[in-house]
Design an enzyme around this catalytic site. Structure first.
Site, PDB file in Angstrom:
ATOM      1  N   ILE A   1      19.974  24.043  67.064  1.00  0.00           N
ATOM      2  CA  ILE A   1      21.116  24.750  66.480  1.00  0.00           C
ATOM      3  C   ILE A   1      21.810  25.618  67.533  1.00  0.00           C
ATOM      4  O   ILE A   1      23.041  25.605  67.646  1.00  0.00           O
ATOM      5  CB  ILE A   1      20.675  25.598  65.254  1.00  0.00           C
ATOM      6  CG1 ILE A   1      20.113  24.675  64.168  1.00  0.00           C
ATOM      7  CG2 ILE A   1      21.834  26.443  64.719  1.00  0.00           C
ATOM      8  CD1 ILE A   1      19.425  25.383  63.013  1.00  0.00           C
TER       9      ILE A   1
ATOM     10  N   ASP B   1      16.446  32.126  76.063  1.00  0.00           N
ATOM     11  CA  ASP B   1      15.369  31.322  75.472  1.00  0.00           C
ATOM     12  C   ASP B   1      14.347  31.084  76.583  1.00  0.00           C
ATOM     13  O   ASP B   1      14.618  30.335  77.529  1.00  0.00           O
ATOM     14  CB  ASP B   1      15.947  29.980  74.963  1.00  0.00           C
ATOM     15  CG  ASP B   1      14.896  29.093  74.289  1.00  0.00           C
ATOM     16  OD1 ASP B   1      13.703  29.230  74.602  1.00  0.00           O
ATOM     17  OD2 ASP B   1      15.286  28.246  73.461  1.00  0.00           O
TER      18      ASP B   1
ATOM     19  N   ALA C   1      19.178  32.256  61.106  1.00  0.00           N
ATOM     20  CA  ALA C   1      17.846  31.680  61.372  1.00  0.00           C
ATOM     21  C   ALA C   1      16.847  32.088  60.290  1.00  0.00           C
ATOM     22  O   ALA C   1      16.620  31.326  59.336  1.00  0.00           O
ATOM     23  CB  ALA C   1      17.372  32.087  62.762  1.00  0.00           C
ATOM     24  N   ARG C   2      16.292  33.281  60.389  1.00  0.00           N
ATOM     25  CA  ARG C   2      15.326  33.765  59.393  1.00  0.00           C
ATOM     26  C   ARG C   2      15.455  35.281  59.274  1.00  0.00           C
ATOM     27  O   ARG C   2      15.576  35.993  60.275  1.00  0.00           O
ATOM     28  CB  ARG C   2      13.893  33.411  59.808  1.00  0.00           C
ATOM     29  CG  ARG C   2      13.510  31.953  59.530  1.00  0.00           C
ATOM     30  CD  ARG C   2      13.450  31.628  58.035  1.00  0.00           C
ATOM     31  NE  ARG C   2      13.086  30.247  57.743  1.00  0.00           N
ATOM     32  CZ  ARG C   2      13.940  29.239  57.554  1.00  0.00           C
ATOM     33  NH1 ARG C   2      15.247  29.449  57.662  1.00  0.00           N
ATOM     34  NH2 ARG C   2      13.494  28.035  57.260  1.00  0.00           N
TER      35      ARG C   2
ATOM     36  N   ASP D   1      22.840  34.640  56.869  1.00  0.00           N
ATOM     37  CA  ASP D   1      22.694  33.613  55.830  1.00  0.00           C
ATOM     38  C   ASP D   1      21.282  33.677  55.254  1.00  0.00           C
ATOM     39  O   ASP D   1      20.947  32.917  54.354  1.00  0.00           O
ATOM     40  CB  ASP D   1      22.939  32.233  56.459  1.00  0.00           C
ATOM     41  CG  ASP D   1      22.880  31.105  55.433  1.00  0.00           C
ATOM     42  OD1 ASP D   1      23.479  31.274  54.345  1.00  0.00           O
ATOM     43  OD2 ASP D   1      22.246  30.071  55.709  1.00  0.00           O
TER      44      ASP D   1
ATOM     45  N   GLU E   1      14.693  36.547  49.478  1.00  0.00           N
ATOM     46  CA  GLU E   1      15.837  35.775  48.972  1.00  0.00           C
ATOM     47  C   GLU E   1      15.589  35.346  47.530  1.00  0.00           C
ATOM     48  O   GLU E   1      14.583  34.685  47.276  1.00  0.00           O
ATOM     49  CB  GLU E   1      16.060  34.541  49.850  1.00  0.00           C
ATOM     50  CG  GLU E   1      16.403  34.898  51.287  1.00  0.00           C
ATOM     51  CD  GLU E   1      16.520  33.684  52.216  1.00  0.00           C
ATOM     52  OE1 GLU E   1      16.425  32.542  51.725  1.00  0.00           O
ATOM     53  OE2 GLU E   1      16.709  33.884  53.412  1.00  0.00           O
TER      54      GLU E   1
ATOM     55  N   HIS F   1      21.739  31.626  51.904  1.00  0.00           N
ATOM     56  CA  HIS F   1      20.975  30.572  52.598  1.00  0.00           C
ATOM     57  C   HIS F   1      21.634  29.194  52.419  1.00  0.00           C
ATOM     58  O   HIS F   1      21.004  28.255  51.945  1.00  0.00           O
ATOM     59  CB  HIS F   1      19.517  30.551  52.108  1.00  0.00           C
ATOM     60  CG  HIS F   1      18.568  30.031  53.144  1.00  0.00           C
ATOM     61  ND1 HIS F   1      17.335  30.579  53.387  1.00  0.00           N
ATOM     62  CD2 HIS F   1      18.668  28.991  54.020  1.00  0.00           C
ATOM     63  CE1 HIS F   1      16.716  29.904  54.346  1.00  0.00           C
ATOM     64  NE2 HIS F   1      17.521  28.930  54.752  1.00  0.00           N
TER      65      HIS F   1
ATOM     66  N   GLY G   1      23.134  27.560  55.011  1.00  0.00           N
ATOM     67  CA  GLY G   1      23.317  26.940  56.334  1.00  0.00           C
ATOM     68  C   GLY G   1      23.244  25.419  56.317  1.00  0.00           C
ATOM     69  O   GLY G   1      24.078  24.736  56.913  1.00  0.00           O
ATOM     70  N   ALA G   2      22.254  24.891  55.635  1.00  0.00           N
ATOM     71  CA  ALA G   2      22.058  23.432  55.630  1.00  0.00           C
ATOM     72  C   ALA G   2      22.616  22.807  54.357  1.00  0.00           C
ATOM     73  O   ALA G   2      22.393  21.618  54.109  1.00  0.00           O
ATOM     74  CB  ALA G   2      20.575  23.120  55.755  1.00  0.00           C
TER      75      ALA G   2
HETATM   76  P1  NAD Z   1      14.542  24.544  67.424  1.00  0.00           P
HETATM   77  O1  NAD Z   1      13.055  24.471  67.370  1.00  0.00           O
HETATM   78  O2  NAD Z   1      15.313  23.356  67.822  1.00  0.00           O
HETATM   79  O3  NAD Z   1      14.971  25.741  68.413  1.00  0.00           O
HETATM   80  C1  NAD Z   1      14.354  26.988  68.419  1.00  0.00           C
HETATM   81  C2  NAD Z   1      14.466  27.532  69.824  1.00  0.00           C
HETATM   82  O4  NAD Z   1      13.969  28.883  69.832  1.00  0.00           O
HETATM   83  C3  NAD Z   1      13.623  26.747  70.862  1.00  0.00           C
HETATM   84  O5  NAD Z   1      14.458  26.286  71.904  1.00  0.00           O
HETATM   85  C4  NAD Z   1      12.605  27.763  71.342  1.00  0.00           C
HETATM   86  O6  NAD Z   1      12.300  27.614  72.716  1.00  0.00           O
HETATM   87  C5  NAD Z   1      13.348  29.071  71.082  1.00  0.00           C
HETATM   88  N1  NAD Z   1      12.489  30.239  71.074  1.00  0.00           N
HETATM   89  C6  NAD Z   1      11.198  30.337  70.656  1.00  0.00           C
HETATM   90  N2  NAD Z   1      10.764  31.608  70.842  1.00  0.00           N
HETATM   91  C7  NAD Z   1      11.798  32.299  71.372  1.00  0.00           C
HETATM   92  C8  NAD Z   1      11.965  33.658  71.774  1.00  0.00           C
HETATM   93  N3  NAD Z   1      10.965  34.547  71.689  1.00  0.00           N
HETATM   94  N4  NAD Z   1      13.170  34.039  72.256  1.00  0.00           N
HETATM   95  C9  NAD Z   1      14.190  33.149  72.349  1.00  0.00           C
HETATM   96  N5  NAD Z   1      14.079  31.845  72.011  1.00  0.00           N
HETATM   97  C10 NAD Z   1      12.901  31.439  71.515  1.00  0.00           C
HETATM   98  O7  NAD Z   1      14.975  25.081  65.988  1.00  0.00           O
HETATM   99  P2  NAD Z   1      16.428  24.997  65.322  1.00  0.00           P
HETATM  100  O8  NAD Z   1      16.525  23.748  64.531  1.00  0.00           O
HETATM  101  O9  NAD Z   1      17.465  25.275  66.342  1.00  0.00           O
HETATM  102  O10 NAD Z   1      16.302  26.212  64.271  1.00  0.00           O
HETATM  103  C11 NAD Z   1      16.484  27.551  64.684  1.00  0.00           C
HETATM  104  C12 NAD Z   1      16.288  28.501  63.501  1.00  0.00           C
HETATM  105  O11 NAD Z   1      17.225  28.214  62.452  1.00  0.00           O
HETATM  106  C13 NAD Z   1      14.914  28.463  62.841  1.00  0.00           C
HETATM  107  O12 NAD Z   1      14.516  29.797  62.550  1.00  0.00           O
HETATM  108  C14 NAD Z   1      15.146  27.761  61.535  1.00  0.00           C
HETATM  109  O13 NAD Z   1      14.226  28.179  60.566  1.00  0.00           O
HETATM  110  C15 NAD Z   1      16.553  28.244  61.206  1.00  0.00           C
HETATM  111  N6  NAD Z   1      17.289  27.381  60.251  1.00  0.00           N
HETATM  112  C16 NAD Z   1      18.027  27.970  59.277  1.00  0.00           C
HETATM  113  C17 NAD Z   1      18.741  27.177  58.383  1.00  0.00           C
HETATM  114  C18 NAD Z   1      19.601  27.780  57.301  1.00  0.00           C
HETATM  115  O14 NAD Z   1      19.783  27.141  56.271  1.00  0.00           O
HETATM  116  N7  NAD Z   1      20.162  28.951  57.487  1.00  0.00           N
HETATM  117  C19 NAD Z   1      18.671  25.774  58.480  1.00  0.00           C
HETATM  118  C20 NAD Z   1      17.927  25.218  59.516  1.00  0.00           C
HETATM  119  C21 NAD Z   1      17.229  26.025  60.404  1.00  0.00           C
END
Ligand code: NAD
Length: 315
Positions: free
Chosen positions: A157, A176, A238-239, A263, A268, A287, A289-290
């Site tokens: 993302i 990252d 994200a969360r 989001d 929630e 929430h 996002g997706a």
């Molecule tokens: P992903 O696993 O592809 O990417 C996560 C990235 O975070 C990785 O590159 C990892 O190296 C990095 N990371 C880990 N620890 C870290 C730190 N301490 N500092 C900085 N970077 C760090 O995951 P994604 O698909 O990109 O998802 C990212 C977030 O979005 C997750 O928390 C997921 O739960 C959330 N999400 C939310 C929704 C929504 O509906 N709002 C939908 C999908 C995902």
């Protein structure tokens, strides 16, 4: 008796025909969550304690004791990406396979992130509400072009967000510690910061795209807010647990930062009377996002296929 599959996500209902057909064709009986809301732990145990070999799970809770209570459970397929609602260690101990649906919703979440940036910068919903109430007050906004954005977490993302921000001629820095895609940085003219503090301090927008773990819980806390610019905007798709919400309340109330648009939230939906939700400079979407036609379809198909792959020998 046929082995059973439990499907919990609410939005799965919107695109359930093909996946359910795929499961039934393979000889499974499908149980659905028809409550119209996320299942509680007790509800999952009640439905899945006997005969359920696989679960397609949304954000519904699967802590250790729930996994232990589902005697025949062999596989959990996440309908989405974030797995913080599943006790992965316990699943491994119990021999339950777990897989998420990588790459199915990154575009939708990235687009919402950009939407929240515009919402924060131009006060879109506030302006719409004003006109609906027959008012005509104009709130001055700011442009995104030329602003600096810190993308915290450069995964699926984060990268899509970074690309879109570059398309808007913003200056983008990814923080990252595990990022190693130099070709991406070169292709999109994106910078990478080795230091979290540096990325945060200079940013006009800080946007979170990392998983919540014991190491990242409350990664955005009072200290971080004191380092951020008073004009800066925090975006969190994200969360909720990544942000210390008490510290966020202080930061928004005292003008340490300008706006937070999220989001996601620690609880929630939030409890009634939550003071943070009531702040005018705190924006929260439910929430979503997706929650697009495209993502829902991709998540349904991919999570179903992942589950079938994991349960290959079952029927
Ligand atoms: P992903 O696993 O592809 O990417 C996560 C990235 O975070 C990785 O590159 C990892 O190296 C990095 N990371 C880990 N620890 C870290 C730190 N301490 N500092 C900085 N970077 C760090 O995951 P994604 O698909 O990109 O998802 C990212 C977030 O979005 C997750 O928390 C997921 O739960 C959330 N999400 C939310 C929704 C929504 O509906 N709002 C939908 C999908 C995902």
């Amino acid at each position: 008796m046929k082995p059973k599959i439990l499907i919990t996500p609410k939005s799965f209902q919107k695109y359930k025909m093909k996946p359910i057909e795929m499961l039934e064709q393979q000889g499974f009986e499908v149980l659905e969550n028809t409550t119209g809301r996320t299942f509680t732990e007790e509800e999952i145990i009640e439905v899945a304690k006997e005969g359920v070999v696989g679960i397609i799970v949304g954000v519904d809770p699967l802590p250790a004791h729930v996994l232990e209570s589902c005697a025949q459970l062999q596989a959990v397929s996440k309908y989405g990406v974030g797995m913080d609602n599943i006790d992965l260690e316990k699943a491994q101990q119990l021999g339950i396979q777990v897989q998420n649906a990588i790459g199915t919703n990154n575009i939708s979440v990235a687009e919402l992130t950009i939407g929240l940036m515009f919402e924060s910068a131009r006060k879109l919903s506030q302006s719409v509400q004003t006109v609906k109430a027959m008012g005509w007050e104009r709130v001055i906004g700011c442009e995104l072009t030329g602003k600096r954005v810190a993308v915290i977490g450069g995964g699926q993302i984060g990268k899509e967000v970074a690309k879109r921000c570059r398309g808007l001629q913003m200056t983008v820095t990814i923080y990252d510690p595990y990022f190693n895609d130099q070709a991406f940085l070169d292709e999109f003219n994106v910078q990478r910061s080795e230091h979290f503090d540096d990325a945060i301090r200079s940013a006009d927008f800080v946007t979170l795209h990392l998983p919540v773990t014991t190491a990242t819980k409350h990664i955005i806390d009072a200290k971080v807010f004191s380092d951020m610019k008073p004009t800066s905007i925090l975006i969190n798709t994200a969360r909720g647990e990544l942000v210390d919400e008490q510290a966020l309340f202080e930061a928004l109330s005292t003008g340490q930062i300008a706006v937070a648009a999220q989001d996601v939230y620690s609880q929630e939906p939030p409890v009634e009377g939550d003071p943070l939700v009531a702040l005018p400079n705190f924006i929260l979407t439910p929430h979503i996002g997706a929650f697009t036609q495209e993502s829902v379809e991709r998540m349904a198909i991919v999570s179903t296929q992942n589950l079938l792959n994991m349960l290959e020998d079952e029927v």
